[in-house]
Design a protein around this motif. Structure first.
Motif, PDB file in Angstrom:
ATOM      1  N   ILE A 203       0.864  -1.180   0.000  1.00  0.00           N
ATOM      2  CA  ILE A 203       0.000   0.000   0.000  1.00  0.00           C
ATOM      3  C   ILE A 203       0.895   1.223   0.000  1.00  0.00           C
ATOM      4  CG2 ILE A 203      -1.789   1.293   1.233  1.00  0.00           C
ATOM      5  CD1 ILE A 203      -2.559  -1.315   2.620  1.00  0.00           C
ATOM      6  N   PHE A 204       0.616   2.172  -0.870  1.00  0.00           N
ATOM      7  CA  PHE A 204       1.423   3.384  -0.952  1.00  0.00           C
ATOM      8  C   PHE A 204       0.578   4.613  -0.631  1.00  0.00           C
ATOM      9  CE2 PHE A 204       3.452   0.246  -3.706  1.00  0.00           C
ATOM     10  CZ  PHE A 204       4.696   0.197  -3.092  1.00  0.00           C
ATOM     11  N   GLY A 205       1.262   5.643  -0.174  1.00  0.00           N
ATOM     12  CA  GLY A 205       0.587   6.863   0.244  1.00  0.00           C
ATOM     13  C   GLY A 205       0.550   7.013   1.749  1.00  0.00           C
ATOM     14  N   MET A 206       1.421   6.243   2.444  1.00  0.00           N
ATOM     15  CA  MET A 206       1.456   6.272   3.905  1.00  0.00           C
ATOM     16  C   MET A 206       2.684   6.992   4.439  1.00  0.00           C
ATOM     17  SD  MET A 206      -0.030   2.484   4.920  1.00  0.00           S
ATOM     18  CE  MET A 206       1.372   1.555   4.281  1.00  0.00           C
ATOM     19  N   GLY A 207       3.309   7.825   3.611  1.00  0.00           N
ATOM     20  CA  GLY A 207       4.460   8.590   4.050  1.00  0.00           C
ATOM     21  C   GLY A 207       5.794   7.973   3.711  1.00  0.00           C
ATOM     22  N   GLU A 208       5.797   6.925   2.891  1.00  0.00           N
ATOM     23  CA  GLU A 208       7.047   6.240   2.562  1.00  0.00           C
ATOM     24  C   GLU A 208       7.910   7.080   1.617  1.00  0.00           C
ATOM     25  OE1 GLU A 208       3.773   5.586  -0.076  1.00  0.00           O
ATOM     26  OE2 GLU A 208       3.957   4.774   1.969  1.00  0.00           O
ATOM     27  N   SER A 209       9.215   6.968   1.777  1.00  0.00           N
ATOM     28  CA  SER A 209      10.166   7.664   0.918  1.00  0.00           C
ATOM     29  C   SER A 209      10.441   6.832  -0.331  1.00  0.00           C
ATOM     30  CB  SER A 209      11.481   7.891   1.660  1.00  0.00           C
ATOM     31  OG  SER A 209      12.117   6.651   1.931  1.00  0.00           O
ATOM     32  N   ASP A 210      11.106   7.444  -1.310  1.00  0.00           N
ATOM     33  CA  ASP A 210      11.513   6.695  -2.499  1.00  0.00           C
ATOM     34  C   ASP A 210      12.377   5.500  -2.114  1.00  0.00           C
ATOM     35  OD1 ASP A 210      10.193   8.642  -3.901  1.00  0.00           O
ATOM     36  OD2 ASP A 210      11.972   9.438  -4.922  1.00  0.00           O
ATOM     37  N   GLU A 250       0.596  11.082 -11.106  1.00  0.00           N
ATOM     38  CA  GLU A 250       1.949  10.800 -11.596  1.00  0.00           C
ATOM     39  C   GLU A 250       2.724   9.923 -10.615  1.00  0.00           C
ATOM     40  OE1 GLU A 250       6.111  12.944 -13.011  1.00  0.00           O
ATOM     41  OE2 GLU A 250       4.299  14.161 -12.741  1.00  0.00           O
ATOM     42  N   ARG A 251       2.609  10.209  -9.314  1.00  0.00           N
ATOM     43  CA  ARG A 251       3.309   9.401  -8.322  1.00  0.00           C
ATOM     44  C   ARG A 251       2.847   7.943  -8.398  1.00  0.00           C
ATOM     45  NH1 ARG A 251       7.895   9.075  -5.226  1.00  0.00           N
ATOM     46  NH2 ARG A 251       7.491   8.424  -3.080  1.00  0.00           N
ATOM     47  N   CYS A 252       1.557   7.734  -8.517  1.00  0.00           N
ATOM     48  CA  CYS A 252       1.027   6.381  -8.613  1.00  0.00           C
ATOM     49  C   CYS A 252       1.557   5.656  -9.852  1.00  0.00           C
ATOM     50  CB  CYS A 252      -0.499   6.417  -8.655  1.00  0.00           C
ATOM     51  SG  CYS A 252      -1.276   7.022  -7.138  1.00  0.00           S
ATOM     52  N   LEU A 253       1.586   6.345 -10.967  1.00  0.00           N
ATOM     53  CA  LEU A 253       2.047   5.727 -12.209  1.00  0.00           C
ATOM     54  C   LEU A 253       3.533   5.392 -12.142  1.00  0.00           C
ATOM     55  CD1 LEU A 253       0.057   7.914 -14.743  1.00  0.00           C
ATOM     56  CD2 LEU A 253      -0.225   5.445 -14.374  1.00  0.00           C
ATOM     57  N   ARG A 254       4.309   6.242 -11.503  1.00  0.00           N
ATOM     58  CA  ARG A 254       5.747   5.947 -11.370  1.00  0.00           C
ATOM     59  C   ARG A 254       5.975   4.739 -10.462  1.00  0.00           C
ATOM     60  NH1 ARG A 254       9.298   9.475 -13.551  1.00  0.00           N
ATOM     61  NH2 ARG A 254       8.425  11.424 -14.366  1.00  0.00           N
ATOM     62  N   GLY A 273      -7.803   1.885  -4.373  1.00  0.00           N
ATOM     63  CA  GLY A 273      -7.477   3.307  -4.445  1.00  0.00           C
ATOM     64  C   GLY A 273      -7.204   3.836  -5.829  1.00  0.00           C
ATOM     65  N   ARG A 274      -7.249   2.976  -6.843  1.00  0.00           N
ATOM     66  CA  ARG A 274      -6.893   3.450  -8.186  1.00  0.00           C
ATOM     67  C   ARG A 274      -7.842   4.533  -8.674  1.00  0.00           C
ATOM     68  NH1 ARG A 274     -10.248   0.842 -12.157  1.00  0.00           N
ATOM     69  NH2 ARG A 274     -11.236  -1.067 -11.359  1.00  0.00           N
ATOM     70  N   GLU A 275      -9.122   4.370  -8.373  1.00  0.00           N
ATOM     71  CA  GLU A 275     -10.110   5.315  -8.899  1.00  0.00           C
ATOM     72  C   GLU A 275      -9.900   6.719  -8.350  1.00  0.00           C
ATOM     73  OE1 GLU A 275     -12.056   1.227  -8.533  1.00  0.00           O
ATOM     74  OE2 GLU A 275     -10.803   2.506  -7.295  1.00  0.00           O
ATOM     75  N   ILE A 276      -9.605   6.825  -7.048  1.00  0.00           N
ATOM     76  CA  ILE A 276      -9.541   8.145  -6.427  1.00  0.00           C
ATOM     77  C   ILE A 276      -8.179   8.802  -6.594  1.00  0.00           C
ATOM     78  CG2 ILE A 276     -11.359   7.676  -4.765  1.00  0.00           C
ATOM     79  CD1 ILE A 276      -9.228   7.122  -2.663  1.00  0.00           C
ATOM     80  N   HIS A 277      -7.136   8.018  -6.846  1.00  0.00           N
ATOM     81  CA  HIS A 277      -5.799   8.608  -6.963  1.00  0.00           C
ATOM     82  C   HIS A 277      -5.331   8.758  -8.410  1.00  0.00           C
ATOM     83  CE1 HIS A 277      -5.064   8.831  -2.694  1.00  0.00           C
ATOM     84  NE2 HIS A 277      -5.371   7.562  -2.544  1.00  0.00           N
ATOM     85  N   LEU A 278      -5.685   7.821  -9.280  1.00  0.00           N
ATOM     86  CA  LEU A 278      -5.307   7.951 -10.686  1.00  0.00           C
ATOM     87  C   LEU A 278      -6.280   8.837 -11.450  1.00  0.00           C
ATOM     88  CD1 LEU A 278      -4.216   4.302 -11.423  1.00  0.00           C
ATOM     89  CD2 LEU A 278      -2.774   6.320 -11.642  1.00  0.00           C
TER      90      LEU A 278
END
Length: 350
Positions: A203-210, A250-254, A273-278
């Motif tokens: 799961i992404f979007g929880m404050g994780e760094s690259d 863009e972040r999601c796609l990368r 989460g794809r619908e709300i973020h992409l």
């Protein structure tokens, strides 16, 4: 660097850490990154899209405290809460999904992990579904497994077991305190040893760094899953991560592109989460991911199944294994049959 990434992936090799970080850092134009990832996706999966769906067997009241989850201990999120559905209900939901083109049905239940009675119940559900739909892949997600449970699920007809790592090992204690990252790794290993196809993602979007995203991708690669769901945080009000909206399309796609380069010949599944973020860029994600969920998630709505099928067709892709999917007259809503008189009847919003 992108050409290097493509050639490395086509050779089924892991990219260098430098190249992986560059995908996330934005040094290359997004369209060029997507085009490079599509070369890999097309080589191994053509223009096919595999459809999956979730059947939430038991919702809410979980004793674990995963910060992202609306079903967690202490959650005040307004979601459906109910005990186990009946096998015929699970089979009916599975039948609707199969008619719509779904190849994998994911049976999910909240909780730390199954007891013997839970395993017996799920064995019966798997049998009922497989009797009516022998070709569908049944994936099970019941939490932490004990020794011998994977073998029982396999013998009942399950094809896969899903258990996400969710975040990197170094951050795991910030996200959950009631079990460990190692617990999750061991469950995935038990599932694999027990003859089930391993499914694990994040799961992404929880404050994780690259750096932490790359750490997680590389750790997952070592576990050698057959399918990798990529989720984007749905920030439910009433959870510790409620209101956290840090992702962009863009972040999601990368992130998706990075996972394609790390898992070139593995099912990369565009998940929650794809619908709300992409948003309007969902079609672009199909050039990277070769698999998506159709319908609703555990406690939040997906978009109507007919819209997903139209999205796939409009982008020039085809549904894997089915030329003419059929949806019910009403919205493809896999919570519609849940759950008469069992707790709250309100749905979580995404």
């Amino acid at each position: 660097m992108l050409e290097e990434l493509v050639q490395t992936a086509l050779n089924r090799e892991l990219p260098s850490r430098t190249a992986a970080l560059r995908v996330l850092a934005g040094e290359d134009e997004l369209v060029d990154v997507i085009a490079a990832a599509f070369r890999v996706r097309r080589e191994f999966f053509g223009r096919r899209v595999k459809l999956n769906t979730i059947i939430n067997l038991k919702s809410g009241l979980c004793p674990e405290d995963c910060s992202y989850c609306s079903q967690r201990l202490g959650s005040t999120a307004d979601i459906l809460k109910y005990s186990w559905i009946e096998p015929d209900e699970a089979a009916q939901l599975a039948g609707q999904a199969v008619a719509a083109g779904v190849k994998r049905v994911c049976l999910v239940a909240s909780g730390r992990g199954p007891g013997d009675r839970d395993i017996r119940r799920v064995e019966g559900m798997i049998g009922t579904i497989k009797d009516e739909h022998p070709r569908v892949e049944v994936c099970v997600c019941l939490g932490l497994l004990q020794d011998g449970q994977a073998e029982r699920l396999r013998d009942a007809g399950a094809y896969a077991y899903s258990h996400n790592l969710n975040t990197s090992e170094q951050r795991y204690g910030e996200i959950c305190t009631t079990h460990t990252y190692r617990d999750r790794v061991e469950t995935l290993q038990r599932a694999t040893r027990g003859g089930l196809s391993p499914c694990s993602g994040a799961i992404f979007g929880m404050g994780e760094s690259d750096e932490e995203i790359v750490d997680l991708a590389f750790a997952l690669r070592e576990l050698d899953p057959d399918s990798v769901p990529v989720n984007f945080l749905i920030p439910f009000e009433g959870t510790p991560l409620g209101g956290r909206w840090e992702l962009t399309p863009e972040r999601c796609l990368r992130i998706l592109a990075l996972f394609r380069f790390c898992f070139p010949d593995v099912e990369v599944r565009l998940a929650g989460g794809r619908e709300i973020h992409l948003r309007g860029l969902q079609a672009m994600a199909l050039y990277v991911a070769n698999s998506i969920f159709l319908g609703d998630y555990l406690t939040s709505e997906g978009q109507p199944g007919a819209d997903d099928l139209q999205l796939i067709a409009d982008a020039g892709f085809t549904v894997e294994g089915l030329e003419h999917p059929t949806l019910p007259e009403q919205r493809h809503d896999l919570v519609a049959l849940r759950h008469r008189g069992a707790g709250s009847t309100r749905r979580g919003s995404s």
